[in-house]
Write a protein that holds these residues in place. Structure first.
Motif, PDB file in Angstrom:
ATOM      1  N   GLN A   1      -6.096  21.319  -2.377  1.00 25.82           N
ATOM      2  CA  GLN A   1      -7.546  21.501  -1.581  1.00 25.82           C
ATOM      3  C   GLN A   1      -8.209  21.903  -2.784  1.00 25.82           C
ATOM      4  O   GLN A   1      -9.616  23.011  -1.791  1.00 25.82           O
ATOM      5  CB  GLN A   1      -7.466  21.949  -0.681  1.00 25.82           C
TER       6      GLN A   1
ATOM      7  N   THR B   1       0.482  25.423   4.054  1.00 24.27           N
ATOM      8  CA  THR B   1       0.806  24.197   5.827  1.00 24.27           C
ATOM      9  C   THR B   1       0.763  25.506   6.927  1.00 24.27           C
ATOM     10  O   THR B   1       1.606  26.478   6.895  1.00 24.27           O
ATOM     11  CB  THR B   1       1.479  23.377   6.020  1.00 24.27           C
TER      12      THR B   1
ATOM     13  N   TRP C   1      -8.335  17.491  -3.478  1.00 21.80           N
ATOM     14  CA  TRP C   1      -8.089  16.839  -2.677  1.00 21.80           C
ATOM     15  C   TRP C   1      -6.096  18.196  -2.288  1.00 21.80           C
ATOM     16  O   TRP C   1      -6.261  19.351  -2.679  1.00 21.80           O
ATOM     17  CB  TRP C   1      -7.247  15.512  -2.129  1.00 21.80           C
ATOM     18  N   SER C   2      -5.294  17.082  -2.473  1.00 23.45           N
ATOM     19  CA  SER C   2      -3.813  18.213  -2.111  1.00 23.45           C
ATOM     20  C   SER C   2      -3.247  18.050  -3.681  1.00 23.45           C
ATOM     21  O   SER C   2      -2.148  18.773  -3.276  1.00 23.45           O
ATOM     22  CB  SER C   2      -3.400  17.694  -1.158  1.00 23.45           C
TER      23      SER C   2
ATOM     24  N   ARG D   1       2.462  14.645   7.690  1.00 21.28           N
ATOM     25  CA  ARG D   1       1.297  14.276   6.426  1.00 21.28           C
ATOM     26  C   ARG D   1       0.532  15.716   6.925  1.00 21.28           C
ATOM     27  O   ARG D   1      -0.423  16.440   7.528  1.00 21.28           O
ATOM     28  CB  ARG D   1       0.180  13.014   6.640  1.00 21.28           C
TER      29      ARG D   1
ATOM     30  N   ASP E   1     -10.673  24.062   5.291  1.00 23.19           N
ATOM     31  CA  ASP E   1     -12.027  23.580   4.157  1.00 23.19           C
ATOM     32  C   ASP E   1     -13.277  23.973   5.002  1.00 23.19           C
ATOM     33  O   ASP E   1     -14.620  24.080   4.773  1.00 23.19           O
ATOM     34  CB  ASP E   1     -11.485  21.936   4.761  1.00 23.19           C
TER      35      ASP E   1
ATOM     36  N   SER F   1      -5.115  22.821   6.608  1.00 29.14           N
ATOM     37  CA  SER F   1      -5.695  21.558   6.229  1.00 29.14           C
ATOM     38  C   SER F   1      -7.169  21.624   6.710  1.00 29.14           C
ATOM     39  O   SER F   1      -7.501  22.119   5.903  1.00 29.14           O
ATOM     40  CB  SER F   1      -5.018  20.545   5.471  1.00 29.14           C
ATOM     41  N   ARG F   2      -7.568  21.623   7.432  1.00 25.49           N
ATOM     42  CA  ARG F   2      -8.038  21.825   8.450  1.00 25.49           C
ATOM     43  C   ARG F   2      -8.834  22.868   8.622  1.00 25.49           C
ATOM     44  O   ARG F   2     -10.561  23.185   8.057  1.00 25.49           O
ATOM     45  CB  ARG F   2      -8.544  21.317   9.674  1.00 25.49           C
TER      46      ARG F   2
ATOM     47  N   ALA G   1      -2.591  16.219   5.720  1.00 25.85           N
ATOM     48  CA  ALA G   1      -4.184  15.663   5.944  1.00 25.85           C
ATOM     49  C   ALA G   1      -4.271  15.465   7.736  1.00 25.85           C
ATOM     50  O   ALA G   1      -5.542  16.150   7.831  1.00 25.85           O
ATOM     51  CB  ALA G   1      -4.546  14.511   5.400  1.00 25.85           C
ATOM     52  N   GLN G   2      -3.106  15.600   8.406  1.00 23.66           N
ATOM     53  CA  GLN G   2      -3.414  15.954   9.712  1.00 23.66           C
ATOM     54  C   GLN G   2      -3.135  17.908  10.024  1.00 23.66           C
ATOM     55  O   GLN G   2      -2.978  17.960  10.977  1.00 23.66           O
ATOM     56  CB  GLN G   2      -2.028  15.235  10.678  1.00 23.66           C
ATOM     57  N   ASP G   3      -2.726  18.553   8.726  1.00 21.50           N
ATOM     58  CA  ASP G   3      -2.059  19.638   8.925  1.00 21.50           C
ATOM     59  C   ASP G   3      -3.363  20.330   9.732  1.00 21.50           C
ATOM     60  O   ASP G   3      -4.209  20.863   9.186  1.00 21.50           O
ATOM     61  CB  ASP G   3      -1.711  20.388   8.843  1.00 21.50           C
TER      62      ASP G   3
END
Length: 278
Positions: free
Chosen positions: A224, A174, A239-240, A182, A193, A189-190, A184-186
């Motif tokens: 991910q 992260t 996913w995570s 969270r 992907d 993370s974006r 998913a908001q990192d």
């Protein structure tokens, strides 16, 4: 047409090499049960990644393994008829590399040393200097490690060398400077992907992306893992969570379909690009 099942792993690894080997054995067994012909394990699956990227402790770096270390031979034996990509810290004389090796029970198929080192890694690794694809029973493969996939030239170099499948091995954390509440908001993370899908789509190839999970020191890893088709579509993902992303496809047919009208590699105009841009 021949189909193959491709598995990409999300899992946690640390400094205990015997523990790591047992976890690798379990992932290989799970991939075999799923019918996978190719398994991409994370970067630093043998020995773990750095515990701190901003100020790595020179006394707490991952163990360095020789290219012919018995542990790597054990991974090859476990692979048997499967193609397995695994990451580790490699010793070459006084130099150390963030490295990956691709094996089957018959031995080594290909190797890669991470070329692009983010801030902090220079304390633990020397940079590699090339990107090479190699033939395997499941097709021609090229490997990238972590930050390599941030640079479009890395994947493009492999595809120009004939790679049909790109194996991206990661220990991708992260955000270090701006961690989100969270995962998913990192931001990372974006980006993780985004890079996976872009590298597959721009080169019209299949991409298998593995990653570590859990935490090590101050690092928290994203997971991910995924398999991406040559159109940039995610075919399977973890996913995570820890586990395997498994997708079955005819690699050659999927690539041919993606390139039926628009052929990105053939339609390049290298004479118009700046030197070194591929």
């Amino acid at each position: 047409m021949a189909t193959v099942r491709i598995a990409a792993a999300s899992a946690s690894f640390g400094r205990d090499l015997e523990f790591d080997l047992r976890r690798i054995a379990k992932l290989i067994a799970d991939a075999r049960t799923a019918g996978a012909g190719l398994l991409v394990l994370p970067d630093a699956a043998l020995g773990g990644y750095l515990a701190d990227l901003r100020d790595p402790d020179p006394e707490a770096l991952p163990p360095a393994l020789a290219p012919d270390d018995p542990l790597l031979k054990q991974v090859a034996e476990l692979a048997a008829g499967m193609v397995v990509c695994v990451g580790y810290r490699e010793a070459d004389g006084e130099r150390r590399f963030n490295a990956a090796v691709c094996v089957t029970g018959d031995g080594v198929l290909g190797r890669h040393r991470k070329v692009h080192l983010p801030a902090g890694e220079a304390a633990a690794y020397d940079p590699g200097d090339r990107f090479d694809a190699f033939d395997t029973p499941v097709g021609r493969i090229g490997m990238l490690i972590d930050y390599d996939k941030t640079f479009p030239e890395s994947a493009r170099s492999l595809v120009l060398d004939g790679a049909e499948i790109i194996a991206c091995l990661s220990a991708w954390p992260t955000s270090i400077t701006n961690r989100a509440p969270r995962m998913a908001q990192d931001r990372q993370s974006r980006l993780f992907d985004l890079y996976d899908c872009a590298r597959a789509a721009e080169n019209q190839v299949v991409l298998a992306s593995s990653n570590q999970t859990g935490a090590l020191g101050g690092m928290r890893f994203l997971g991910q893992a995924k398999v991406v088709g040559p159109g940039g579509d995610i075919l399977a993902r973890t996913w995570s969570k820890a586990g395997l992303a498994v997708a079955e496809l005819d690699v050659a047919a999927e690539i041919a379909t993606a390139r039926r009208v628009l052929k990105h590699i053939a339609e390049r105009r290298p004479a118009s690009y700046r030197a070194g841009s591929g």
